[in-house]
Design an enzyme around this catalytic site. Sequence first.
Site, mmCIF file in Angstrom:
data_model
loop_
_atom_site.group_PDB
_atom_site.id
_atom_site.type_symbol
_atom_site.label_atom_id
_atom_site.label_comp_id
_atom_site.label_asym_id
_atom_site.label_seq_id
_atom_site.Cartn_x
_atom_site.Cartn_y
_atom_site.Cartn_z
ATOM 1 N N ASP A 121 0.815 -1.215 0.000
ATOM 2 C CA ASP A 121 0.000 0.000 0.000
ATOM 3 C C ASP A 121 0.849 1.266 0.000
ATOM 4 O OD1 ASP A 121 -2.327 -1.686 0.287
ATOM 5 O OD2 ASP A 121 -1.693 -1.943 2.361
ATOM 6 N N LYS B 279 1.775 2.077 -5.096
ATOM 7 C CA LYS B 279 2.343 1.510 -6.332
ATOM 8 C C LYS B 279 1.436 1.797 -7.509
ATOM 9 C CE LYS B 279 2.749 -2.785 -4.893
ATOM 10 N NZ LYS B 279 2.558 -2.665 -3.465
ATOM 11 N N ASN C 33 -5.203 -10.712 -3.963
ATOM 12 C CA ASN C 33 -4.991 -10.101 -2.645
ATOM 13 C C ASN C 33 -4.504 -8.659 -2.817
ATOM 14 O OD1 ASN C 33 -2.640 -11.156 -3.781
ATOM 15 N ND2 ASN C 33 -1.713 -11.768 -1.857
ATOM 16 N N GLY D 225 -4.488 -4.822 -4.720
ATOM 17 C CA GLY D 225 -5.563 -3.974 -5.211
ATOM 18 C C GLY D 225 -5.151 -2.529 -5.276
ATOM 19 N N HIS D 226 -5.427 -1.883 -6.394
ATOM 20 C CA HIS D 226 -5.281 -0.439 -6.434
ATOM 21 C C HIS D 226 -6.303 0.141 -7.392
ATOM 22 C CE1 HIS D 226 -2.408 -1.389 -9.790
ATOM 23 N NE2 HIS D 226 -3.060 -0.386 -10.336
ATOM 24 N N GLN E 103 2.017 -6.503 -3.402
ATOM 25 C CA GLN E 103 2.466 -6.543 -2.008
ATOM 26 C C GLN E 103 3.837 -5.841 -1.913
ATOM 27 O OE1 GLN E 103 1.238 -9.976 -3.185
ATOM 28 N NE2 GLN E 103 -0.673 -8.904 -2.861
ATOM 29 N N LYS F 266 3.087 10.050 -1.166
ATOM 30 C CA LYS F 266 2.251 10.603 -0.091
ATOM 31 C C LYS F 266 2.998 11.592 0.821
ATOM 32 C CE LYS F 266 -1.588 7.641 0.405
ATOM 33 N NZ LYS F 266 -2.378 6.731 1.215
ATOM 34 N N ASP G 70 2.620 14.667 0.847
ATOM 35 C CA ASP G 70 1.642 15.683 1.268
ATOM 36 C C ASP G 70 0.967 15.329 2.591
ATOM 37 O OD1 ASP G 70 0.751 13.650 -0.658
ATOM 38 O OD2 ASP G 70 -1.262 14.402 -0.216
#
Length: 434
Positions: free
Chosen positions: A13, A16, A38, A40-41, A223, A340, A342
């Site tokens: 998480d 990516k 498993n 997810g984005h 992952q 991230k 910010d």
Amino acid sequence: MSNVVLVGTQWGDEGKGKITDLIAGDFDYVVRYQGGNNAGHTVVHNGVSLALHLMPSGVMYENTVPVIGNGVVIDPAALVKEMTLLEQEGVSCKNLKISCNAHVIMPYHKDLDGADEKRLGKNSIGTTKRGIGPCYQDKAARKGIRVQDLMDEKIFRLKLEAALAQKNPILDKIYGLHTYTVDEIVEEYLPYARIMQRYMAETTQLLNDALRAGKSILFEGAQATMLDIDHGTYPYVTSSSCGAGGAAIGTGVGPMAIDKVIGIMKAYTTRVGGGPFPTEQRFPENGGTGEEAEVGELLCSVGHEYGVTTGRKRRCGWFDGVIAKYAVDVNGLTDIALTKLDVLSEFDTIKVCVAYEYEGKRYDYLPMQQSVLFHSQPIYVELPGWKGVDISGCRTFEELPENAQKYVNYLEEFSGARISMISVAPERDCTIIR
Ligand code: IMP
């Protein structure tokens, strides 16, 4: 364009999806090499938010071939559902190639994943319950069913019969769950097989031919390093080789074909599921109080730290430099994409873990024994923040507030790989390329 591996460097998480989405269109092939649904984005297509779980990000680009490599485990129901949703939104899956050697997740894998987690109780791994671990178990035990087996009903039935002779007693006698007949699984899976047959390919040959023809490949990791079966915080890991080394194993492309390894690193740390997490700032429900709980809650709410696959609230904490250095080594990172940044605009000061301490001893590298990692305390440096400054409009490094530049430079120097991309907001163009 060279051949690039994109890999998560923490516990997943890291964002990516955005970085993949940003560069995927530049490649001829985008290949998933491990994991399954498993992962997810979300990607935004024509203003509609679409969740990708199994499908390589290359599917979003007409001139890119999305490939599901041999190292992936495929739940056919999930794959067909994802393809249908994408097609409904005008995203064509016609270029998709699926490895004939990828393993297939069976209904009993999902049952066993859930049942085993329940059995483990407070020691559970916190899996996504998608059947990933049990499917890889069968692969390693040489009892798995592969995509190519689905294409021949006779072989499929024979393999299923052998599998059920072992699985049914486990389902029934150990877990008290319902058992399966060969007929009911064949009936469910054959329609999926007919759809998958159109896309099945000898992907190892395909990719090596592509390399010979001078085409470019993006290897899309799912992952992350600390969830890698060999190099992560075992047993609190997933069941595949998520690190850069997995790109060769999970596609059949030799390691010398890889020119660049980009590690995606969040400017702070999160993890879902159980396992050690030294810089965690625990939520009140997990025993955190005062400043610790405040920091944890703020990172979670500002960073929208909820799982795309499971919706679970992610555990949050400060940046862990020890893990960053480890990820640089284990993956041979040539570059880091810092994401991230910010989210940290909310803090007066920002902590970075530079080492751990356990029973009076300092650890500058990951301790050999995981029990030490579990109980160690982070040693932090505290850097001044840039609280309240909106950095989402910055497009060059120099436009960032001075303290944000210092933070990035500090992480770069400490971890030992060049930070060549910085994400300053979720949108694709809100990225600084250095
Ligand atoms: P599994 O992959 O479902 O077996 O789960 C094993 C561990 O990996 C659990 O801690 C999961 O929460 C974690 N995990 C699996 N996939 C992801 C992901 O895409 N992001 C973050 N954690 C993941």
